[in-house]
Write an enzyme that holds these catalytic residues in place. Structure first.
Site, PDB file in Angstrom:
ATOM      1  N   ASP A 243      43.023 -33.600  -0.954  1.00  0.00           N
ATOM      2  CA  ASP A 243      43.926 -33.199   0.135  1.00  0.00           C
ATOM      3  C   ASP A 243      44.983 -32.240  -0.424  1.00  0.00           C
ATOM      4  OD1 ASP A 243      45.033 -33.345   2.710  1.00  0.00           O
ATOM      5  OD2 ASP A 243      46.320 -35.045   2.179  1.00  0.00           O
ATOM      6  N   HIS A 244      45.177 -31.117   0.224  1.00  0.00           N
ATOM      7  CA  HIS A 244      46.198 -30.133  -0.176  1.00  0.00           C
ATOM      8  C   HIS A 244      46.102 -29.703  -1.640  1.00  0.00           C
ATOM      9  CE1 HIS A 244      48.355 -30.201   3.617  1.00  0.00           C
ATOM     10  NE2 HIS A 244      48.209 -31.503   3.620  1.00  0.00           N
TER      11      HIS A 244
ATOM     12  N   GLY B 261      54.533 -36.318   7.836  1.00  0.00           N
ATOM     13  CA  GLY B 261      55.622 -37.282   7.723  1.00  0.00           C
ATOM     14  C   GLY B 261      55.913 -38.057   9.004  1.00  0.00           C
TER      15      GLY B 261
HETATM   16  P1  13P Z   1      50.644 -37.569   8.405  1.00  0.00           P
HETATM   17  O1  13P Z   1      51.887 -37.445   7.575  1.00  0.00           O
HETATM   18  O2  13P Z   1      50.911 -37.245   9.835  1.00  0.00           O
HETATM   19  O3  13P Z   1      49.953 -38.876   8.252  1.00  0.00           O
HETATM   20  O4  13P Z   1      49.622 -36.428   7.896  1.00  0.00           O
HETATM   21  C1  13P Z   1      48.817 -36.650   6.781  1.00  0.00           C
HETATM   22  C2  13P Z   1      48.121 -35.421   6.317  1.00  0.00           C
HETATM   23  O5  13P Z   1      48.069 -34.379   6.960  1.00  0.00           O
HETATM   24  C3  13P Z   1      47.480 -35.476   5.008  1.00  0.00           C
HETATM   25  O6  13P Z   1      46.993 -34.241   4.609  1.00  0.00           O
HETATM   26  O1  G3H Z   2      49.839 -34.284   3.571  1.00  0.00           O
HETATM   27  C1  G3H Z   2      50.192 -34.886   2.571  1.00  0.00           C
HETATM   28  C2  G3H Z   2      49.805 -36.287   2.376  1.00  0.00           C
HETATM   29  O2  G3H Z   2      50.474 -37.130   3.293  1.00  0.00           O
HETATM   30  C3  G3H Z   2      49.976 -36.718   0.951  1.00  0.00           C
HETATM   31  O3  G3H Z   2      51.283 -36.919   0.597  1.00  0.00           O
HETATM   32  O4  G3H Z   2      51.695 -35.817  -1.626  1.00  0.00           O
HETATM   33  O5  G3H Z   2      53.043 -37.817  -0.846  1.00  0.00           O
HETATM   34  O6  G3H Z   2      50.652 -38.081  -1.546  1.00  0.00           O
HETATM   35  P1  G3H Z   2      51.702 -37.158  -0.950  1.00  0.00           P
HETATM   36 ZN    ZN Z   3      48.135 -32.607   5.339  1.00  0.00          ZN
END
Ligand code: 13P
Ligand code: G3H
Ligand code: ZN
Length: 309
Positions: free
Chosen positions: A82-83, A181
Protein backbone atom coordinates in the site's frame (compact mmCIF):
# COMPACT_ATOMS: atom_id res chain seq x y z
CA UNK A 1 -4.25 -22.16 -2.07
CA UNK A 2 -1.29 -19.85 -2.65
CA UNK A 3 -1.42 -16.07 -2.94
CA UNK A 4 -3.02 -14.77 -6.14
CA UNK A 5 -2.78 -11.47 -7.99
CA UNK A 6 -5.81 -9.19 -8.14
CA UNK A 7 -6.37 -9.84 -11.87
CA UNK A 8 -9.16 -12.42 -11.60
CA UNK A 9 -10.88 -10.85 -8.61
CA UNK A 10 -11.01 -7.45 -10.34
CA UNK A 11 -12.25 -8.94 -13.62
CA UNK A 12 -15.09 -10.58 -11.72
CA UNK A 13 -15.75 -7.39 -9.73
CA UNK A 14 -16.25 -5.44 -12.97
CA UNK A 15 -18.45 -8.13 -14.54
CA UNK A 16 -20.56 -8.70 -11.44
CA UNK A 17 -20.54 -5.17 -9.92
CA UNK A 18 -18.99 -5.60 -6.51
CA UNK A 19 -15.81 -4.36 -4.82
CA UNK A 20 -13.03 -6.29 -3.13
CA UNK A 21 -12.03 -5.05 0.32
CA UNK A 22 -8.36 -4.22 0.82
CA UNK A 23 -7.57 -4.25 4.51
CA UNK A 24 -4.37 -2.98 6.11
CA UNK A 25 -2.53 -5.39 8.39
CA UNK A 26 0.12 -4.83 11.04
CA UNK A 27 0.02 -7.89 13.29
CA UNK A 28 -1.33 -11.40 13.76
CA UNK A 29 -4.70 -10.40 15.18
CA UNK A 30 -5.49 -8.33 12.07
CA UNK A 31 -4.41 -11.12 9.68
CA UNK A 32 -6.48 -13.74 11.49
CA UNK A 33 -9.56 -11.56 11.84
CA UNK A 34 -9.58 -10.51 8.17
CA UNK A 35 -8.86 -13.96 6.76
CA UNK A 36 -11.43 -15.63 9.04
CA UNK A 37 -14.02 -13.04 7.99
CA UNK A 38 -13.31 -13.49 4.27
CA UNK A 39 -13.45 -17.27 4.65
CA UNK A 40 -16.75 -17.19 6.51
CA UNK A 41 -18.23 -14.91 3.83
CA UNK A 42 -16.62 -16.92 1.00
CA UNK A 43 -15.05 -13.72 -0.35
CA UNK A 44 -11.84 -12.79 -2.14
CA UNK A 45 -9.72 -10.41 -0.07
CA UNK A 46 -6.66 -8.18 -0.35
CA UNK A 47 -4.28 -7.88 2.59
CA UNK A 48 -2.15 -4.78 2.31
CA UNK A 49 0.84 -3.42 4.16
CA UNK A 50 2.09 0.15 4.09
CA UNK A 51 5.85 0.70 4.28
CA UNK A 52 5.46 1.64 7.94
CA UNK A 53 3.62 -1.64 8.55
CA UNK A 54 6.59 -3.42 6.94
CA UNK A 55 8.98 -1.54 9.23
CA UNK A 56 6.84 -2.52 12.23
CA UNK A 57 6.09 -6.17 11.51
CA UNK A 58 8.79 -7.15 8.96
CA UNK A 59 8.07 -8.93 5.66
CA UNK A 60 8.93 -12.53 6.64
CA UNK A 61 6.48 -12.40 9.56
CA UNK A 62 3.76 -10.85 7.45
CA UNK A 63 4.26 -13.43 4.70
CA UNK A 64 4.33 -16.41 7.04
CA UNK A 65 1.21 -15.33 8.93
CA UNK A 66 -0.71 -15.10 5.67
CA UNK A 67 0.66 -18.43 4.50
CA UNK A 68 -0.62 -19.94 7.76
CA UNK A 69 -4.03 -18.39 7.07
CA UNK A 70 -4.03 -19.91 3.58
CA UNK A 71 -3.35 -23.34 5.06
CA UNK A 72 -6.57 -22.96 7.05
CA UNK A 73 -8.71 -21.23 4.44
CA UNK A 74 -9.03 -21.92 0.73
CA UNK A 75 -9.96 -18.43 -0.54
CA UNK A 76 -8.33 -16.04 -3.06
CA UNK A 77 -5.97 -13.73 -1.15
CA UNK A 78 -3.67 -11.10 -2.67
CA UNK A 79 -0.78 -9.54 -0.75
CA UNK A 80 -0.39 -5.90 -1.73
CA UNK A 81 2.05 -3.08 -0.96
CA UNK A 82 0.00 0.00 0.00
CA UNK A 83 1.37 3.44 -0.96
CA UNK A 84 4.79 2.29 -2.18
CA UNK A 85 6.80 5.52 -1.96
CA UNK A 86 9.59 4.61 -4.41
CA UNK A 87 10.92 2.02 -6.86
CA UNK A 88 13.13 0.37 -4.22
CA UNK A 89 10.24 -0.38 -1.84
CA UNK A 90 8.14 -1.76 -4.71
CA UNK A 91 11.07 -3.90 -5.87
CA UNK A 92 11.63 -5.23 -2.35
CA UNK A 93 8.00 -6.35 -2.17
CA UNK A 94 8.01 -7.88 -5.67
CA UNK A 95 11.20 -9.77 -4.76
CA UNK A 96 9.62 -10.99 -1.51
CA UNK A 97 6.47 -12.61 -2.82
CA UNK A 98 3.93 -9.79 -2.88
CA UNK A 99 1.46 -10.39 -5.70
CA UNK A 100 0.54 -6.72 -6.11
CA UNK A 101 2.24 -3.39 -5.41
CA UNK A 102 1.09 0.19 -5.40
CA UNK A 103 3.43 2.89 -6.56
CA UNK A 104 2.06 6.15 -5.18
CA UNK A 105 3.38 8.91 -7.40
CA UNK A 106 0.48 11.24 -6.63
CA UNK A 107 2.80 13.83 -5.09
CA UNK A 108 4.71 14.21 -8.38
CA UNK A 109 3.61 16.12 -11.44
CA UNK A 110 1.85 14.21 -14.24
CA UNK A 111 4.94 13.44 -16.37
CA UNK A 112 7.14 12.46 -13.41
CA UNK A 113 4.36 10.24 -12.00
CA UNK A 114 4.14 8.49 -15.41
CA UNK A 115 7.90 8.03 -15.66
CA UNK A 116 8.25 6.56 -12.14
CA UNK A 117 5.12 4.41 -12.39
CA UNK A 118 6.30 2.94 -15.71
CA UNK A 119 9.57 1.81 -14.15
CA UNK A 120 7.70 -0.07 -11.40
CA UNK A 121 5.25 -1.56 -13.95
CA UNK A 122 8.11 -2.89 -16.10
CA UNK A 123 9.87 -4.52 -13.15
CA UNK A 124 6.68 -5.97 -11.63
CA UNK A 125 5.13 -7.26 -14.86
CA UNK A 126 8.30 -9.14 -15.81
CA UNK A 127 7.82 -11.03 -12.54
CA UNK A 128 4.06 -11.62 -12.75
CA UNK A 129 3.13 -8.94 -10.21
CA UNK A 130 0.38 -6.36 -10.83
CA UNK A 131 0.66 -2.63 -10.16
CA UNK A 132 -1.76 -0.06 -8.76
CA UNK A 133 -0.97 3.60 -9.45
CA UNK A 134 -2.54 6.83 -8.26
CA UNK A 135 -3.57 10.02 -10.00
CA UNK A 136 -5.03 12.95 -8.09
CA UNK A 137 -4.33 13.76 -4.46
CA UNK A 138 -6.28 12.71 -1.38
CA UNK A 139 -6.24 14.91 1.69
CA UNK A 140 -5.42 13.33 5.02
CA UNK A 141 -2.81 12.31 7.52
CA UNK A 142 -1.31 8.89 8.18
CA UNK A 143 2.20 7.98 9.27
CA UNK A 144 3.68 8.12 5.80
CA UNK A 145 0.86 9.77 3.89
CA UNK A 146 0.29 13.41 4.67
CA UNK A 147 -1.56 15.77 2.35
CA UNK A 148 -3.11 19.06 3.47
CA UNK A 149 -6.80 19.55 2.58
CA UNK A 150 -5.86 22.56 0.42
CA UNK A 151 -3.55 20.38 -1.67
CA UNK A 152 -6.14 17.69 -2.40
CA UNK A 153 -6.88 17.49 -6.13
CA UNK A 154 -9.68 15.55 -7.81
CA UNK A 155 -8.64 13.17 -10.57
CA UNK A 156 -9.14 14.46 -14.12
CA UNK A 157 -10.81 11.63 -16.13
CA UNK A 158 -9.08 12.43 -19.45
CA UNK A 159 -5.70 12.51 -17.73
CA UNK A 160 -6.56 9.24 -16.01
CA UNK A 161 -7.09 7.54 -19.37
CA UNK A 162 -3.81 8.90 -20.75
CA UNK A 163 -2.03 7.89 -17.54
CA UNK A 164 -3.23 4.28 -17.69
CA UNK A 165 -2.44 3.99 -21.40
CA UNK A 166 1.06 5.38 -21.02
CA UNK A 167 2.06 3.56 -17.80
CA UNK A 168 0.41 0.17 -18.42
CA UNK A 169 -0.63 0.06 -14.75
CA UNK A 170 -3.21 -2.61 -13.86
CA UNK A 171 -5.48 -0.53 -11.64
CA UNK A 172 -5.85 3.14 -10.76
CA UNK A 173 -6.59 4.93 -7.49
CA UNK A 174 -8.61 8.08 -8.09
CA UNK A 175 -9.43 11.07 -5.89
CA UNK A 176 -13.19 11.77 -5.71
CA UNK A 177 -13.44 13.27 -2.22
CA UNK A 178 -12.31 10.54 0.18
CA UNK A 179 -9.33 11.09 2.45
CA UNK A 180 -7.16 9.07 4.82
CA UNK A 181 -7.69 8.87 8.56
CA UNK A 182 -10.58 9.48 10.96
CA UNK A 183 -11.51 13.08 10.01
CA UNK A 184 -12.71 13.01 6.41
CA UNK A 185 -15.52 15.56 6.31
CA UNK A 186 -16.23 18.68 8.35
CA UNK A 187 -19.83 18.97 7.16
CA UNK A 188 -21.78 16.44 5.17
CA UNK A 189 -20.00 13.57 3.43
CA UNK A 190 -19.80 14.16 -0.32
CA UNK A 191 -18.20 12.09 -3.09
CA UNK A 192 -17.83 13.17 -6.73
CA UNK A 193 -19.63 10.26 -8.39
CA UNK A 194 -19.72 12.33 -11.58
CA UNK A 195 -15.92 11.95 -11.82
CA UNK A 196 -16.14 8.20 -11.21
CA UNK A 197 -18.81 7.92 -13.89
CA UNK A 198 -16.68 9.79 -16.46
CA UNK A 199 -13.63 7.65 -15.61
CA UNK A 200 -15.65 4.46 -16.08
CA UNK A 201 -17.05 5.76 -19.37
CA UNK A 202 -13.54 6.33 -20.68
CA UNK A 203 -12.08 3.06 -19.36
CA UNK A 204 -14.79 0.60 -18.35
CA UNK A 205 -12.42 -2.33 -17.93
CA UNK A 206 -9.75 -0.67 -15.80
CA UNK A 207 -10.17 -1.56 -12.11
CA UNK A 208 -10.66 1.61 -10.04
CA UNK A 209 -9.46 1.93 -6.44
CA UNK A 210 -10.87 4.03 -3.61
CA UNK A 211 -8.42 5.00 -0.87
CA UNK A 212 -9.41 6.67 2.38
CA UNK A 213 -12.68 4.77 2.33
CA UNK A 214 -13.29 3.96 5.99
CA UNK A 215 -16.74 4.70 7.37
CA UNK A 216 -15.22 5.82 10.68
CA UNK A 217 -17.97 3.72 12.24
CA UNK A 218 -19.85 6.03 14.65
CA UNK A 219 -20.44 3.25 17.24
CA UNK A 220 -16.70 2.63 17.49
CA UNK A 221 -15.90 6.33 17.81
CA UNK A 222 -18.51 6.57 20.58
CA UNK A 223 -17.05 3.50 22.26
CA UNK A 224 -13.53 4.97 22.11
CA UNK A 225 -14.77 8.26 23.56
CA UNK A 226 -16.86 6.56 26.24
CA UNK A 227 -13.89 4.54 27.47
CA UNK A 228 -11.35 7.33 27.78
CA UNK A 229 -10.58 8.22 24.15
CA UNK A 230 -10.70 11.67 22.63
CA UNK A 231 -11.84 11.77 19.01
CA UNK A 232 -14.33 14.61 18.67
CA UNK A 233 -15.73 15.16 15.18
CA UNK A 234 -14.34 11.95 13.67
CA UNK A 235 -16.31 11.24 10.47
CA UNK A 236 -16.01 8.98 7.41
CA UNK A 237 -17.72 7.77 4.25
CA UNK A 238 -21.20 6.33 4.94
CA UNK A 239 -21.85 2.70 4.01
CA UNK A 240 -24.47 3.71 1.41
CA UNK A 241 -21.91 5.75 -0.53
CA UNK A 242 -19.39 2.92 -0.47
CA UNK A 243 -22.07 0.52 -1.66
CA UNK A 244 -22.91 2.90 -4.48
CA UNK A 245 -19.21 3.11 -5.40
CA UNK A 246 -18.99 -0.70 -5.48
CA UNK A 247 -21.98 -0.83 -7.85
CA UNK A 248 -20.63 1.95 -10.07
CA UNK A 249 -17.30 0.47 -10.98
CA UNK A 250 -14.96 0.72 -7.99
CA UNK A 251 -13.15 -2.63 -7.75
CA UNK A 252 -11.00 -2.14 -4.63
CA UNK A 253 -11.97 -0.31 -1.44
CA UNK A 254 -9.22 0.42 1.09
CA UNK A 255 -9.92 0.17 4.80
CA UNK A 256 -7.47 0.81 7.60
CA UNK A 257 -8.98 3.35 10.01
CA UNK A 258 -12.14 1.31 10.75
CA UNK A 259 -10.08 -1.70 11.80
CA UNK A 260 -7.81 0.45 13.98
CA UNK A 261 -10.93 1.91 15.61
CA UNK A 262 -12.43 -1.56 16.19
CA UNK A 263 -9.26 -2.80 17.89
CA UNK A 264 -8.85 0.36 19.96
CA UNK A 265 -12.50 0.57 21.03
CA UNK A 266 -12.50 -3.06 22.19
CA UNK A 267 -9.22 -2.68 24.09
CA UNK A 268 -10.35 0.55 25.77
CA UNK A 269 -13.53 -1.15 26.95
CA UNK A 270 -11.63 -4.03 28.57
CA UNK A 271 -9.13 -1.67 30.19
CA UNK A 272 -11.89 0.53 31.61
CA UNK A 273 -14.22 -2.22 32.76
CA UNK A 274 -11.56 -4.55 34.17
CA UNK A 275 -8.57 -2.41 35.17
CA UNK A 276 -7.11 -5.37 37.06
CA UNK A 277 -6.74 -7.31 33.77
CA UNK A 278 -3.20 -7.70 32.41
CA UNK A 279 -3.38 -10.78 30.17
CA UNK A 280 -2.96 -9.42 26.58
CA UNK A 281 -5.13 -12.22 25.20
CA UNK A 282 -8.02 -10.81 27.22
CA UNK A 283 -7.93 -7.49 25.34
CA UNK A 284 -6.39 -8.43 21.98
CA UNK A 285 -8.97 -11.23 21.67
CA UNK A 286 -11.99 -8.89 21.86
CA UNK A 287 -10.15 -6.53 19.48
CA UNK A 288 -9.71 -9.36 17.00
CA UNK A 289 -13.37 -10.35 17.33
CA UNK A 290 -14.57 -6.82 16.61
CA UNK A 291 -12.30 -6.56 13.55
CA UNK A 292 -13.72 -9.83 12.23
CA UNK A 293 -17.27 -8.57 12.73
CA UNK A 294 -16.39 -5.30 10.97
CA UNK A 295 -14.83 -7.02 7.96
CA UNK A 296 -17.78 -9.42 7.62
CA UNK A 297 -20.18 -6.48 7.65
CA UNK A 298 -18.24 -4.67 4.94
CA UNK A 299 -17.94 -7.75 2.74
CA UNK A 300 -21.59 -8.76 3.05
CA UNK A 301 -23.54 -5.53 3.52
CA UNK A 302 -21.41 -2.90 1.77
CA UNK A 303 -18.97 -4.22 -0.86
CA UNK A 304 -21.03 -7.22 -1.99
CA UNK A 305 -18.04 -9.56 -2.36
CA UNK A 306 -19.61 -12.36 -0.31
CA UNK A 307 -19.84 -15.65 -2.20
CA UNK A 308 -17.51 -14.29 -4.92
CA UNK A 309 -14.44 -16.28 -3.86
P1 13P B 1 -8.75 4.88 5.68
O1 13P B 1 -7.84 5.75 6.50
O2 13P B 1 -9.99 5.60 5.29
O3 13P B 1 -9.05 3.57 6.32
O4 13P B 1 -7.99 4.57 4.29
C1 13P B 1 -7.05 3.55 4.22
C2 13P B 1 -6.28 3.56 2.94
O5 13P B 1 -6.58 4.24 1.97
C3 13P B 1 -5.09 2.71 2.88
O6 13P B 1 -4.37 2.91 1.71
O1 G3H C 1 -3.21 4.93 3.65
C1 G3H C 1 -2.42 4.65 4.54
C2 G3H C 1 -2.68 3.52 5.43
O2 G3H C 1 -3.77 3.80 6.30
C3 G3H C 1 -1.45 3.09 6.16
O3 G3H C 1 -1.09 3.95 7.17
O4 G3H C 1 1.39 4.37 7.02
O5 G3H C 1 0.13 4.53 9.21
O6 G3H C 1 0.56 2.30 8.14
P1 G3H C 1 0.34 3.79 7.93
ZN1 ZN D 1 -4.49 4.90 0.97
Amino acid sequence: MSLVTTKEMFKKSIEEKFAVGAFNINNMEFVQAIMDAAYKENSPVILQTSSSAIKYARIPYLRKMIEAGLQEHDIPVALHLDHGPDFETCKMCVDNGYTSVMFDGSKYDFEKNIELTKRVVEYAHERGVVVEAELGKLAGVEDDVNVDANDAIYTNPEEALEFVQRTGCDSLAIAIGTSHGAYKFKGEAKLRFDILEKVKELMPNVPIVLHGASTVIPEYVEMCNKYGGNMPGAKGVPDEMLHEASMRGVSKINVDTDLRLAMTAAIRKVFTETPEQFDPRKYLGPGRDLIEETVRHKIKDVFGSNNKA
